[in-house]
Write an enzyme that holds these catalytic residues in place. Structure first.
Site, PDB file in Angstrom:
ATOM      1  N   GLU A 180       0.831  -1.211   0.000  1.00 33.84           N
ATOM      2  CA  GLU A 180       0.000   0.000   0.000  1.00 33.84           C
ATOM      3  C   GLU A 180       0.863   1.258   0.000  1.00 33.84           C
ATOM      4  O   GLU A 180       0.548   2.228  -0.689  1.00 33.84           O
ATOM      5  CB  GLU A 180      -0.930  -0.025   1.214  1.00 33.84           C
ATOM      6  CG  GLU A 180      -2.034   0.990   1.160  1.00 33.84           C
ATOM      7  CD  GLU A 180      -3.029   0.786   0.035  1.00 33.84           C
ATOM      8  OE1 GLU A 180      -3.189   1.724  -0.786  1.00 33.84           O
ATOM      9  OE2 GLU A 180      -3.649  -0.285  -0.043  1.00 33.84           O
TER      10      GLU A 180
ATOM     11  N   GLU B 291       1.542   6.481  -7.097  1.00 30.37           N
ATOM     12  CA  GLU B 291       0.496   7.455  -7.429  1.00 30.37           C
ATOM     13  C   GLU B 291       1.007   8.887  -7.291  1.00 30.37           C
ATOM     14  O   GLU B 291       0.739   9.736  -8.151  1.00 30.37           O
ATOM     15  CB  GLU B 291      -0.727   7.233  -6.543  1.00 30.37           C
ATOM     16  CG  GLU B 291      -1.482   5.968  -6.888  1.00 30.37           C
ATOM     17  CD  GLU B 291      -2.698   5.744  -6.002  1.00 30.37           C
ATOM     18  OE1 GLU B 291      -2.917   6.540  -5.054  1.00 30.37           O
ATOM     19  OE2 GLU B 291      -3.425   4.782  -6.260  1.00 30.37           O
TER      20      GLU B 291
END
Length: 123
Positions: free
Chosen positions: A65, A72
């Site tokens: 994660e 991102e």
């Protein structure tokens, strides 16, 4: 450029973890699932080998994660406008986390399933 001292490096790393778990909804869901698995494991009093497998699996999902959050952020920085390759990078990174999460579900069932079955049925 001078390297920061160890504690400053730990502080920066901690800030990155906090950022991930504050800003990413799915990361918070992973933490909730991890805490539920840990509570169940504690209730079942699993052995140290099962604990090690469980903790490593939780760590892998959380690390995935944070890497996804990094991808991102970098893609958004490098490609502020929509671009097909930017979408591919984000989708593949998110897919990696999905793969880790699905694997964690299987590992959780294998690690916690048998002792849970024994606790519920007495067999």
């Amino acid at each position: 450029m001078r390297q920061p001292n160890f504690w400053r490096s730990v502080s920066h790393a901690w800030a990155g973890l906090v950022y991930t778990f504050i800003t990413q909804r799915n990361a918070r869901w992973h933490v909730i699932a991890a805490l539920a698995a840990i509570a169940l494991a504690a209730w079942l009093r699993i052995d140290s080998t099962r604990w090690a497998i469980l903790i490593l699996t939780i760590g892998a999902v959380c690390a995935g994660e944070t890497i996804n959050t990094t991808v991102e952020a970098l893609v958004d920085l490098m490609s502020p406008e929509w671009h097909e390759r930017a979408k591919v990078a984000k989708d593949v990174s998110a897919g990696a986390v999905l793969l880790l999460a699905m694997t964690a579900i299987v590992v959780g069932a294998l690690v916690l399933g048998p002792p849970l079955w024994t606790a519920l049925t007495g067999h």
